[in-house]
Write an enzyme that holds these catalytic residues in place. Structure first.
Site, PDB file in Angstrom:
ATOM      1  N   LYS A  61       0.802  -1.220   0.000  1.00 39.70           N
ATOM      2  CA  LYS A  61       0.000   0.000   0.000  1.00 39.70           C
ATOM      3  C   LYS A  61       0.842   1.282   0.000  1.00 39.70           C
ATOM      4  CE  LYS A  61      -4.370  -1.422   0.169  1.00 39.70           C
ATOM      5  NZ  LYS A  61      -5.396  -0.976  -0.805  1.00 39.70           N
ATOM      6  N   SER A 311       0.712 -10.078  -0.722  1.00 37.27           N
ATOM      7  CA  SER A 311       0.514  -8.629  -0.723  1.00 37.27           C
ATOM      8  C   SER A 311       0.716  -7.957   0.623  1.00 37.27           C
ATOM      9  CB  SER A 311      -0.887  -8.300  -1.247  1.00 37.27           C
ATOM     10  OG  SER A 311      -1.881  -8.944  -0.465  1.00 37.27           O
TER      11      SER A 311
END
Length: 409
Positions: A61, A311
């Protein structure tokens, strides 16, 4: 630039991703890519893990948040930024803002895990707790933006954010130029869209497979309808991909560039998280483990070499404990046994000796003597056992019956 209708219509190009990569130089890490012998044997093809769980703030992110905030006009930076998130996006916005000298306010649900709240504050954001669910938190952040002029930083539905996430795809091509399949989790779609833009521009033959949790899979019905469709009450342990509606910008890109979107069960996610921890020695959150879950559930469906994108690794310790137990149970490594025995001194010790003989680890024992269903000299014992898998469970059952115990189903 601030988000507008023009932004929602603007697509993301390979040049945007390459520009984001230059912008992120010295900011985001080029994360490791590790081979997995276990998954390679299972799939029958080379499998590599792209470890964004080792990125700064513990997830990808940071990439998109930094590119988005770095692209703001001076007057927009002066007004500060605001975001809403239960974890990964919050930390990415907080660190990116601090690195760029921009004031940040992050709204988080009241039930957000304490480690994530603390980390977001430590990265420099002002944290405001509001609402019980992310939708309430999101509304509060948008109201704050309207009232104060702060720029709202969307977690996935903005071209700059997608371009930043796409830098993961450029690294995949550099680290594994022979890649044939990329498997990546999908929530709102920013990461999958960015990777698809970057990879397909250079290697259109590479297959991009998106993965959603079955209880929060908004993309399959949306793709079938040709437009984003909202889910009611999405439910999954994988908070990072629990998004009720695809973003408009990533949806268009995923519809064009992603070859397949599949779903995985909660059992698949638990088993994948456990595998990452035990076999790869990597702490991965359930959303980050979703590509591994897809490989475990359909090992013959992927042409190799395969790159599975891990992720994120920001998993709450309490959730980790629950998920690991769930994953072990799904693999047949827990066994609950209820049986009757004669209530006499040494009877329980004899039973435990039988279990020791077949190397079953006793986790919990409940000894019942007062149930009206029991005879005068009977006792009932409930055991929670840790085993080595389904075959070992069968062996334990045979040993108990051979020793004369009545196992109650």
């Amino acid at each position: 630039m601030s988000y507008s209708t023009a932004d929602s219509l603007r697509t993301v190009t390979p040049d945007d991703v390459r520009g984001a990569q230059k912008m992120l130089s010295g900011v985001a890490r080029t994360t490791a890519m590790e081979g997995s012998r276990y998954l390679s044997r299972l799939v029958g093809q080379p499998v590599h893990l792209k470890c964004e769980n080792l990125q700064r703030t513990g997830s990808f992110k940071l990439r998109g948040a930094y590119v988005r905030i770095a692209g703001l006009l001076p007057e927009e930076r002066a007004a500060g930024v605001v975001a809403a998130s239960a974890g990964n996006h919050a930390q990415g916005v907080a660190l990116a803002s601090s690195l760029l000298g921009v004031r940040s306010t992050v709204f988080m649900p009241k039930g957000a895990p304490l480690p994530k709240i603390s980390a977001t504050r430590e990265y420099g954001a002002e944290v405001r707790l509001h609402g019980q669910v992310v939708d309430e938190t999101l509304a509060a952040a948008q109201e704050y933006a309207a009232r104060t002029g702060a720029v709202f930083i969307h977690p996935f539905d903005h071209p700059d954010v997608i371009a930043g996430q796409g830098t993961v795809g450029l690294e995949i091509l550099e680290q594994c130029p022979e890649v044939r399949t990329v498997v990546v989790g999908i929530g709102g779609g920013g990461l999958a869209a960015g990777i698809a833009v970057a990879v397909k521009a250079v290697r259109p033959d590479v297959r991009i497979v998106g993965v959603q949790a079955a209880g929060a899979a908004a993309y399959p019905p949306s793709l079938a309808a040709g437009r984003p469709v909202a889910l009611h009450n999405p439910a999954t342990m994988a908070d990072g991909i629990k998004v009720g509606r695809p973003g408009d910008v990533p949806f268009a890109l995923i519809g064009e560039l992603v070859d397949e979107v599949c779903t995985v069960s909660e059992d698949d996610l638990s088993a994948a998280l456990l595998l990452c921890l035990e076999r790869a020695k990597l702490v991965v959150e359930p959303a980050g483990a979703s590509p591994v879950a897809a490989l475990l559930s359909r090992p013959g469906a992927f042409e190799g070499p395969v790159v599975a994108v891990l992720s994120g690794g920001n998993v709450d310790p309490v959730l980790m404990q629950r998920v690991l137990r769930h994953g072990m149970a799904a693999q047949g490594r827990y066994l609950a046994v209820r049986l009757r025995l004669t209530d006499r001194p040494g009877a329980l010790a004899t039973l435990l000796g039988v279990l020791s003989g077949v190397e079953a680890n006793v986790l919990d024992v409940s000894h019942i003597r007062t149930d009206p269903r029991l005879g005068l000299t009977e006792a009932e014992v409930e055991l929670q056992l840790e085993t080595m898998g389904p075959e070992h469970c069968t062996e334990v059952g045979r040993a108990l019956r051979a020793a004369g115990y009545t196992v109650i189903d």
